[in-house]
Every structure is written in structure tokens, then in C-alpha cells.
Design a protein around this motif. Sequence first.
Motif, short mmCIF file in Angstrom:
data_model
loop_
_atom_site.label_atom_id
_atom_site.label_comp_id
_atom_site.label_asym_id
_atom_site.label_seq_id
_atom_site.Cartn_x
_atom_site.Cartn_y
_atom_site.Cartn_z
N ALA A 36 0.84 -1.19 0.00
CA ALA A 36 0.00 0.00 0.00
C ALA A 36 0.88 1.23 0.00
O ALA A 36 1.93 1.26 0.65
CB ALA A 36 -0.95 0.00 1.20
N TRP A 37 0.45 2.27 -0.71
CA TRP A 37 1.16 3.53 -0.77
C TRP A 37 0.13 4.61 -1.10
O TRP A 37 -1.07 4.40 -0.88
CB TRP A 37 2.32 3.49 -1.78
N LEU A 38 0.53 5.77 -1.56
CA LEU A 38 -0.42 6.82 -1.89
C LEU A 38 -0.01 7.54 -3.16
O LEU A 38 1.13 7.41 -3.62
CB LEU A 38 -0.56 7.83 -0.76
N GLN A 39 -0.96 8.27 -3.71
CA GLN A 39 -0.69 9.17 -4.83
C GLN A 39 -1.14 10.57 -4.44
O GLN A 39 -2.14 10.75 -3.74
CB GLN A 39 -1.44 8.73 -6.09
N VAL A 40 -0.40 11.55 -4.91
CA VAL A 40 -0.74 12.96 -4.70
C VAL A 40 -0.92 13.59 -6.07
O VAL A 40 -0.10 13.36 -6.98
CB VAL A 40 0.36 13.68 -3.91
N PHE A 41 -1.97 14.39 -6.22
CA PHE A 41 -2.23 15.03 -7.51
C PHE A 41 -1.49 16.36 -7.60
O PHE A 41 -1.63 17.24 -6.74
CB PHE A 41 -3.72 15.27 -7.72
N LEU A 42 -0.70 16.51 -8.68
CA LEU A 42 0.05 17.74 -8.93
C LEU A 42 -0.31 18.26 -10.33
O LEU A 42 -0.19 17.51 -11.31
CB LEU A 42 1.55 17.47 -8.84
N PRO A 43 -0.75 19.50 -10.43
CA PRO A 43 -1.11 20.06 -11.73
C PRO A 43 0.02 19.95 -12.74
O PRO A 43 1.20 20.11 -12.40
CB PRO A 43 -1.42 21.53 -11.40
N SER A 44 -0.34 19.64 -13.97
CA SER A 44 0.60 19.47 -15.10
C SER A 44 1.46 18.22 -14.99
O SER A 44 2.27 17.95 -15.88
CB SER A 44 1.50 20.70 -15.28
N VAL A 45 1.29 17.46 -13.91
CA VAL A 45 2.02 16.19 -13.74
C VAL A 45 1.04 15.03 -13.60
O VAL A 45 1.18 14.00 -14.24
CB VAL A 45 2.95 16.23 -12.51
N GLY A 46 0.01 15.23 -12.78
CA GLY A 46 -0.99 14.19 -12.55
C GLY A 46 -0.80 13.52 -11.20
O GLY A 46 -0.20 14.09 -10.28
N TRP A 47 -1.33 12.31 -11.09
CA TRP A 47 -1.23 11.55 -9.84
C TRP A 47 0.16 10.93 -9.76
O TRP A 47 0.54 10.13 -10.62
CB TRP A 47 -2.29 10.47 -9.79
N VAL A 48 0.91 11.27 -8.72
CA VAL A 48 2.29 10.79 -8.55
C VAL A 48 2.34 9.84 -7.36
O VAL A 48 1.79 10.12 -6.29
CB VAL A 48 3.26 11.97 -8.31
N ASP A 49 3.01 8.70 -7.55
CA ASP A 49 3.13 7.69 -6.50
C ASP A 49 4.21 8.07 -5.48
O ASP A 49 5.34 8.40 -5.85
CB ASP A 49 3.49 6.34 -7.13
N PHE A 50 3.85 7.97 -4.20
CA PHE A 50 4.80 8.14 -3.09
C PHE A 50 4.65 6.91 -2.19
O PHE A 50 3.56 6.57 -1.76
CB PHE A 50 4.51 9.40 -2.29
N ASP A 51 5.79 6.26 -1.91
CA ASP A 51 5.78 5.07 -1.06
C ASP A 51 6.56 5.36 0.22
O ASP A 51 7.78 5.18 0.28
CB ASP A 51 6.42 3.90 -1.81
N PRO A 52 5.89 5.82 1.27
CA PRO A 52 6.60 6.19 2.50
C PRO A 52 7.19 5.01 3.26
O PRO A 52 8.01 5.21 4.16
CB PRO A 52 5.52 6.91 3.33
N THR A 53 6.79 3.79 2.92
CA THR A 53 7.41 2.63 3.56
C THR A 53 8.87 2.51 3.14
O THR A 53 9.74 2.15 3.94
CB THR A 53 6.66 1.34 3.20
#
Length: 306
Positions: free
Chosen positions: A226-243
Amino acid sequence: MAILRIRHETVYRYRSPVAFGEHRALLRPRESMDQRTLDYRLEVEPRPARVSWQEDASGNAVVVMNFDRRAPMLRVVATMVVEQTPFDTTHVSLPAAVRTCPFSYPREKMPDLARFIERQQPDAGGAVEAWARRILDETPGRDSWAFLCRMNDAIEGGFSYIRREEEGIQDAAATLRSGRGSCRDFAVLMAEAVRSLGFAARFVSGYLYVPHDESHIRQAGGNTHAWLQVFLPSVGWVDFDPTSGWVGNAGLVRVATVRDPRQAMPLSGSFTGFPGDFLGMSVDVDVTSEGYATPAAWVSMRAAAR
């Protein structure tokens, strides 16, 4: 580009034959510009009387299974081959209006993003938001991209990973207080923290690939993840894996993206029998790669994404 092969087996065992209610499974990878399913097969024992595929409100593929006979075991095996194009984190360019935090999303995007910005858990005393603001204050120039990467690193470096088999997810505040959690808990903590500063974030469940002989990497060998995505304009949904502290999709196979992690159960259903019939369940996941050439190359690529 890489090819990932995944086998996910779930087995429920019972003391005597039981009747199965409707079961729903989220086991098919999502289709997107950087992820494509080349082959997918689902085996279920006992064989369902009816199988139907649906798309939920978040665009995830859901299979619904109905049964007409009893059995002492339920076995669900999903095998898949996924083609993946890793996201290049070295050339992220944000519009000037969103390069520093806090910022506001363009007005036309707010109707679609509002529920992903909304906090999903109570934050008594504002501890999670205060923690997020401390990290933001420590980020040079309050740079939005640097802030997200710094928080990702802060969880990976400052929290202890524990493998929790029980269902459910800790509250973000509980994870923050204890300094420990599972991948699910870390994803929720970061999602709630960035939401407190106005970012749109969503929870992702799926699979993780890591070479077997890189034992210093958490969950080496491959697993559900499990991880998360953050939406950034002009880039889209970006994956971040804090584990792991990694940024980008390399080795992360998305199955479900949801606003609330309770919407991402891989397999759910019911059975009818005696209270003592249930003997337990087992989950076995294997992830192999045909595209990430060597463990050393994998680690080098991942280092560039941090």
C-alpha cells in the motif's frame, strides 16, 4: 519499460463444508498510461455459479462471485502479467502557481479533487497537521515537490515498519504517536498529513516488486503493498511510497486507487456455517520481473527516485 509477473493466492479453510455468500475481489491491475495488463487469469475453487465484472466509482475492476454449493475451502488465485513504464522523477516541472506550498488547485479541477483533499480521519489536537507544518517549515523555500519528498523520507527514516496481519488500519494520529506501523498505516499517515495542507491524495493498494537478494529493502521479494498518490497540476497523480521512501511507480503495480482505504479490500465476502468452522486463511504472493535487469540496476534506479 519492464514486465512484472504476479501470482496472488488466497485460501480460506473450514472445519466442515460451508455455504459461501457473495464475494467481491479487487485483484486486477488498473489500466493507465504507465501500466498495462498483458495477461490476466482468475481461478476460483469451488467454481462460482456466477461471475461478473464491474467497475466501481473509482474506476477499479471488481469481480463479483456467487456460489451454489458448499465446500471446506475457498481458493482464489489471480495470475497476471503487467507492462510498466517507470515515471521519471528527475524531470518534474510544476507550474509557477503551485511550486510553493500552500497553494490552491485550479478552480476547474476542484469539483473532482475536493473529496481527495477532505480529511478522512479526526485529528484531535491537530497533531498530524502540526507535524506536516513542521516538515513544510523545514523545506527550503517551501517548495511543493521537495516538501512531498521530504515527508516521504521522514516516514521511511523516522518510523519503524511492522508487519500487521490483522485487518484494519491505524489512525494517522496513532501511527504518529507510536512511530510504527505497516505500509497501510504509513500511506494513511502521509495522505492525511498532506491533505491537512490542501493536497489531494488517494490511497493505493497493489503489489510491490523488489529483488530477493536486496535484504536491506523492506519487504524484499514482492508482496501485497500500500502507498499513496498525490495530484500535482501538469504532472498528474504521482506515486509516493513512505514505507521505502521511494517516489514514482517503478516496481509498484496499482490494483485499486481509492479515497478511503476501506474501499480497497482485496477480497471480501461471507460464509454460512458454525462459529467454529473457520480454521484460518493464508495469502501467498510472488512477484518476478523481466525488465529490471539486475538487483544492482534496480537499487541504482530507485536511488535516483529518492
